[in-house]
Design an enzyme around this catalytic site. Structure first.
Site, PDB file in Angstrom:
ATOM      1  CG  PHE A 152      -0.198   0.406   2.442  1.00  0.00           C
ATOM      2  CD1 PHE A 152       0.099   1.742   3.025  1.00  0.00           C
ATOM      3  CD2 PHE A 152       0.014  -0.553   3.438  1.00  0.00           C
ATOM      4  CE1 PHE A 152       0.624   2.095   4.088  1.00  0.00           C
ATOM      5  CE2 PHE A 152       0.875  -0.371   4.427  1.00  0.00           C
ATOM      6  CZ  PHE A 152       1.154   0.865   4.816  1.00  0.00           C
ATOM      7  CB  CYS A 285      10.345  -0.257   2.794  1.00  0.00           C
ATOM      8  SG  CYS A 285      10.921   0.450   1.238  1.00  0.00           S
TER       9      CYS A 285
HETATM   10  P1  NAD Z   1       1.330  -6.957   2.907  1.00  0.00           P
HETATM   11  O1  NAD Z   1       2.365  -7.934   2.828  1.00  0.00           O
HETATM   12  O2  NAD Z   1       0.395  -6.923   4.010  1.00  0.00           O
HETATM   13  O3  NAD Z   1       0.736  -6.630   1.433  1.00  0.00           O
HETATM   14  C1  NAD Z   1       1.618  -6.530   0.207  1.00  0.00           C
HETATM   15  C2  NAD Z   1       0.668  -7.434  -0.970  1.00  0.00           C
HETATM   16  O4  NAD Z   1       0.596  -8.571  -0.694  1.00  0.00           O
HETATM   17  C3  NAD Z   1      -0.656  -6.924  -1.088  1.00  0.00           C
HETATM   18  O5  NAD Z   1      -0.975  -6.645  -2.538  1.00  0.00           O
HETATM   19  C4  NAD Z   1      -1.493  -7.672  -0.428  1.00  0.00           C
HETATM   20  O6  NAD Z   1      -2.782  -8.011  -1.014  1.00  0.00           O
HETATM   21  C5  NAD Z   1      -0.846  -9.024  -0.644  1.00  0.00           C
HETATM   22  N1  NAD Z   1      -0.857 -10.365   0.313  1.00  0.00           N
HETATM   23  C6  NAD Z   1      -1.314 -10.248   1.490  1.00  0.00           C
HETATM   24  N2  NAD Z   1      -1.323 -11.429   2.092  1.00  0.00           N
HETATM   25  C7  NAD Z   1      -0.919 -12.228   1.084  1.00  0.00           C
HETATM   26  C8  NAD Z   1      -0.980 -13.576   1.131  1.00  0.00           C
HETATM   27  N3  NAD Z   1      -0.983 -14.431   2.237  1.00  0.00           N
HETATM   28  N4  NAD Z   1      -0.281 -14.218  -0.028  1.00  0.00           N
HETATM   29  C9  NAD Z   1      -0.050 -13.448  -0.982  1.00  0.00           C
HETATM   30  N5  NAD Z   1      -0.410 -12.030  -0.960  1.00  0.00           N
HETATM   31  C10 NAD Z   1      -0.584 -11.493   0.001  1.00  0.00           C
HETATM   32  O7  NAD Z   1       2.372  -5.690   2.984  1.00  0.00           O
HETATM   33  P2  NAD Z   1       1.808  -3.884   3.073  1.00  0.00           P
HETATM   34  O8  NAD Z   1       0.984  -3.826   4.613  1.00  0.00           O
HETATM   35  O9  NAD Z   1       0.996  -3.776   2.119  1.00  0.00           O
HETATM   36  O10 NAD Z   1       2.944  -3.208   2.823  1.00  0.00           O
HETATM   37  C11 NAD Z   1       3.900  -2.786   3.943  1.00  0.00           C
HETATM   38  C12 NAD Z   1       4.877  -3.612   4.025  1.00  0.00           C
HETATM   39  O11 NAD Z   1       5.831  -3.529   2.698  1.00  0.00           O
HETATM   40  C13 NAD Z   1       6.192  -3.150   4.989  1.00  0.00           C
HETATM   41  O12 NAD Z   1       6.589  -4.276   5.664  1.00  0.00           O
HETATM   42  C14 NAD Z   1       7.228  -2.603   4.301  1.00  0.00           C
HETATM   43  O13 NAD Z   1       8.542  -2.534   4.881  1.00  0.00           O
HETATM   44  C15 NAD Z   1       7.210  -3.446   3.142  1.00  0.00           C
HETATM   45  N6  NAD Z   1       7.861  -2.623   1.898  1.00  0.00           N
HETATM   46  C16 NAD Z   1       9.022  -3.185   1.631  1.00  0.00           C
HETATM   47  C17 NAD Z   1       9.760  -2.569   0.602  1.00  0.00           C
HETATM   48  C18 NAD Z   1      11.168  -2.988   0.278  1.00  0.00           C
HETATM   49  O14 NAD Z   1      11.648  -2.469  -0.685  1.00  0.00           O
HETATM   50  N7  NAD Z   1      11.778  -3.822   0.929  1.00  0.00           N
HETATM   51  C19 NAD Z   1       8.997  -1.372  -0.130  1.00  0.00           C
HETATM   52  C20 NAD Z   1       7.582  -0.943   0.049  1.00  0.00           C
HETATM   53  C21 NAD Z   1       7.142  -1.786   1.346  1.00  0.00           C
END
Ligand code: NAD
Length: 494
Positions: A152, A285
């Site tokens: 998100f 992140c």
């Molecule tokens: P999230 O893991 O909850 O969701 C990310 C995506 O995964 C969404 O599209 C969601 O629908 C999907 N998803 C959720 N559960 C799933 C499952 N069981 N199987 C497959 N797909 C699934 O993450 P979020 O809350 O949207 O984002 C925040 C997180 O992202 C934080 O931990 C942040 O650090 C990380 N992030 C990392 C980077 C990086 O470059 N390392 C960049 C941006 C965000």
């Protein structure tokens, strides 16, 4: 259903109403108002998108590279033209400040520009005389259908860490954006559509993990790029590995800032650290959320000044016209659930004995009482291993630790489960060099609070922040999206 806008899917060059299993509300986190509905598409929608991408692949992969990037030039120009409109949509559903959203759009566009270099970047290598009378050649070929599942917090940039490179190298694509911020990607897809890509080359399917799982386990998907929590990375990585798909999975973070005793420009330094910690309400992140000051004197100076400065950091609705151009602003966190988790973690910090030096729990923004706000929060007297140090809180909560030496600070960083990024503040070249070499994080800053590389450089962490081997952006992107085929060639004398 109400007359709220429902986000569509984009499959085979057409907007379609999703076959779904219900809808989720799309919330404006700054006001708590509902601004649309996102369909929970069923797996069949993902399958249809993959089928469209698979059908489009042969012709797209044979399209000369200059032809492929010509669509990206068109898209780049459209995004330049509509940058402000997309930025405002992004703020409305995500809650970051407008200057932050504009900066995100700039990075989004830069990723397209970097991928426009593919006519040169995708060159192969040839070795004449790799053995007697034999030449060796490496060619970088498109692979097939790629999918991305994105988080998100960067609804524009995160998908564009992948889409331009995948398309420019000759692959076709299916995107599943975060169900919390689907309006930005819907708008970006409008511009992708206007850029005139052939049907099926790019597809968008909205939904939750049902769609993500359908993509990660689909036999016709050749590779998946994932960005999100580390726990989700592991699920997606395991699904891809089981099918021998290539994957990238970028996960959670807890980024440290180390302040050496030689730092004298504390005003500048504290401002630099606050922007990293509280911008985007700590939901980047690359946000820093742990400060390690070296020595008793520097610890006291940093803790006192950081707490005082944080009291002045503006918390506001980012779309309030009074503050719309304010870069140093903490807006809301993404949801009531995210806020509850942050409040729980603050309570945990108190219970485990850290000092709550600045408490952002009781903040209200007049006129926006239903928004999900947490004000800047700072814990001092934090020791490594406390839950508030170990956990990614993903909110405007900072922990300050003390170390007696650079070695001790590096040890704190290297023992942490997450290793996305870290930075050192120093004027001493020896210490900076030691930190660059010994701190085990994927991205290192020297006097830079957010060491986020531009698209011409690779982006990715280490340890539990990156559950894969190939980074994003830069030359790494070309490795990920192409197959290196090696040709060993000989001709006998006529
Ligand atoms: P999230 O893991 O909850 O969701 C990310 C995506 O995964 C969404 O599209 C969601 O629908 C999907 N998803 C959720 N559960 C799933 C499952 N069981 N199987 C497959 N797909 C699934 O993450 P979020 O809350 O949207 O984002 C925040 C997180 O992202 C934080 O931990 C942040 O650090 C990380 N992030 C990392 C980077 C990086 O470059 N390392 C960049 C941006 C965000």
């Amino acid at each position: 259903m109400s007359d709220l806008k429902v986000v569509g899917n984009y499959i085979s060059g057409k907007w379609v109403e999703a076959e779904h299993d219900g809808h989720l509300d799309i919330e404006n986190p700054s006001t708590g108002g509902i601004i649309g509905k996102v369909p929970l598409s069923i797996a069949g929608e993902a399958n249809r998108a993959v089928e469209a991408a698979r059908r489009a692949f042969p012709e797209w992969s044979r399209t000369p590279v200059a032809g492929r990037v010509s669509y990206l030039y068109a898209l780049r120009n459209l995004l330049m033209e509509h940058e402000e409109k997309v930025s405002r949509t992004l703020v409305e559903e995500m809650g970051k400040s407008l200057p932050d959203a504009r900066a995100e759009m700039k990075r989004t566009i830069q990723n397209i520009e970097a991928a426009c270099g593919m006519p040169i970047l995708q060159h192969g290598d040839k070795m004449i005389g790799s053995a007697a009378g034999i030449d060796g050649e490496v060619i970088h070929l498109p692979i097939g259908v790629f999918a991305a599942i994105t988080p998100f917090n960067f609804p524009a940039m995160a998908p564009f860490w992948f889409i331009p490179y995948a398309l420019a190298t000759g692959n076709t694509f299916v995107l599943k954006p975060s169900e919390q911020t689907p309006l930005t990607t819907e708008l970006l897809t409008e511009y992708i559509d206007q850029a005139g890509l052939p049907a099926g080359v790019f597809n968008l399917v909205n939904g939750d993990k049902t769609v993500a799982t359908a993509l990660a386990t689909h036999p016709d998907v050749n590779g998946v790029s994932f960005v999100g929590k580390t726990a989700t990375c592991r699920v997606v990585a395991a699904q891809c590995a089981a099918d021998n798909k290539r994957y990238q999975a970028m996960g959670s973070a807890k980024n440290h800032l180390v302040v050496m005793p030689d730092c004298s420009q504390l005003d500048e330094l504290i401002r630099n650290m606050s922007t990293s910690c509280f911008g985007c309400a700590g939901q980047r992140c690359m946000a820093s959320s742990a400060i390690v000051a070296i020595g008793d004197d520097m610890y006291k100076a940093v803790a006192d000044r950081f707490v005082n400065d944080s009291k002045k950091f503006l918390a506001a609705n980012p779309l309030d016209p009074e503050y719309a151009d304010e870069a140093m602003l903490t807006g809301p966190v993404i949801s009531a659930q995210a806020k509850d988790f942050i409040l729980e973690m603050i309570e945990t910090g108190i219970q485990e004995g850290a000092t709550l030096a600045l408490d952002g729990r009781d903040i209200t923004i007049p006129g926006y009482e239903k928004g999900h706000y947490v004000g800047p929060t700072v814990f001092t007297d934090v020791t490594p291993g406390m839950e508030i140090h170990k956990t990614e809180i993903f909110g405007p909560v900072v922990v300050i630790l003390k170390a007696q030496s650079l070695d001790e600070a590096i040890e704190i960083i290297n023992e942490h489960q997450y290793a996305n990024a870290c930075s050192i503040y120093t004027q001493n070249g020896y210490h900076a060099r030691k930190f660059k070499l010994e701190a085990e994080c994927g991205m290192i800053g020297v006097n830079v609070g957010i060491p986020a590389p531009v698209p011409f450089l690779p982006f990715g962490g280490m340890n539990n922040s990156m559950i894969c081997d190939i980074k994003m952006q830069g030359k790494a992107a070309i490795n990920f999206f192409t197959e290196d085929k090696v040709i060993v060639e000989r001709y006998w004398e006529e």
